[in-house]
Motif scaffolding. Sequence first.
Motif, short mmCIF file in Angstrom:
data_model
loop_
_atom_site.label_atom_id
_atom_site.label_comp_id
_atom_site.label_asym_id
_atom_site.label_seq_id
_atom_site.Cartn_x
_atom_site.Cartn_y
_atom_site.Cartn_z
N GLY A 97 -5.67 3.90 -1.84
CA GLY A 97 -5.06 4.89 -2.80
C GLY A 97 -4.16 4.45 -3.89
N MET A 98 -3.31 3.32 -3.63
CA MET A 98 -2.48 2.86 -4.52
C MET A 98 -3.02 2.13 -6.08
N GLY A 133 0.75 -1.14 0.14
CA GLY A 133 -0.02 -0.05 -0.07
C GLY A 133 0.83 1.25 -0.20
N CYS A 134 0.15 2.33 0.03
CA CYS A 134 1.01 3.63 -0.25
C CYS A 134 1.81 3.72 1.26
N SER A 135 1.15 3.45 2.19
CA SER A 135 1.35 3.74 3.74
C SER A 135 2.67 2.89 3.78
N SER A 136 2.41 1.67 3.23
CA SER A 136 3.60 0.70 3.57
C SER A 136 4.85 0.96 3.01
N ARG A 137 5.08 1.97 2.13
CA ARG A 137 6.27 2.31 1.60
C ARG A 137 7.00 2.91 2.46
N ILE A 138 6.46 3.52 3.77
CA ILE A 138 7.20 4.31 4.68
C ILE A 138 8.65 3.75 5.18
N PRO A 139 8.64 2.34 5.59
CA PRO A 139 9.95 1.86 6.16
C PRO A 139 11.03 1.89 5.21
N GLY A 140 10.71 2.03 4.01
CA GLY A 140 11.86 2.05 2.75
C GLY A 140 12.53 3.24 2.80
#
Lengths: 77, 284
Positions: free
Chosen positions: B122-123, B47-54
């Motif tokens: 969103g994604m 998801g969009c938010s799951s890109r944060i840790p990157g």
Amino acid sequence: MIKVDPNLCKGCDLCIEVCPQKVYENSSKLNKKGVYLPCPKREKDCTKCHLCELICPDQAITVEDDKMGNEGDESND
Amino acid sequence: MKYLRKDRLPNIFCPGCGNGTILNSFFRGMESEGIDLKEIAMVSGIGCSSRIPGYVKCDSLHTTHGRAISFATGLKVGNPDLNVVVFTGDGDAASIGGNHLIHAARRNINLTVICINNTIYGMTGGQISPTSPEGSIGTTAPYGTRDKPFNLSELVVAAGASYVARWTTIQPLQLSNSIKKALNNPGFSFVEVVSQCPTYFGRKNKLRTPVDMVKSFKENAINKRKADKLIADGKEDELIGKIIVGEFINKKRAEFSDNVCNLSKQQCGEEHATKSAYLSKLEY
């Protein structure tokens, strides 16, 4: 001292909305990325609450506490 | 800024997306709690938010869709000293991973789950998610959705979590305070953040700019205590369309990885059954 990184800012204007002292204003012309950067026009009013720094989704704003006495370096206009 | 991988910036999120604000609040909460980034492992799904840790300079695990919490459970039981933080979206946590979410809350495993609820997918192009408010318009609901949305915080409280809070992105200070408490809490901590998606949710629901969306959050947010008072007075109609924010529960109870350690101590005499099995194999 407020710095807005022109490479990171995407022009969402959240800092303009959130600032309790209304320090920011939109710049009049686009930069090379097609973004109206926020300018800290009324920097004297800034109370260093760091709310704009916290709300900026692109980590483009840094608010430094005035201890060094460096002023007059405005990279945004 | 010092916690971010500078070579990856500027981030991929749309202008005005709430994810960056939540990341800033997380760093602030982490700093005030005195936790170093080396002690933290971030887990995320899709998801969009799951890109944060990157974008963060720490150990991170990008997992399959909806299974972030199950991967994090394994990570936590394998190494109970690690501070495991799960960044997940509403599609990830509530729809495909809904089962994992409630069962992690039931077991009360010591994870910090930060659910970024932008009330839409969103994604993938703006489909209606399980948390989209009634009447909101999306790609899959051109006449407005008729379904009742999930109230994620109440769901997790009912499932047995020990710390639950909900804030919006316009309250970053309260949010960072809640994240601080969640990191400190020994047990399942769930912080739901109602976030803006101006690109897909806002564009279809007459809140075109991020500023409009944030203003609507400001108008509609109502504190939990006030909301409870309204319900007690029988004025529940006033709460329609409002976002109830605040702390939902803060109550400690027995934790899962401690239980596992105690069990392995009782049965094998060693604290970490998984680690000892691995080590004894290495000796051969």
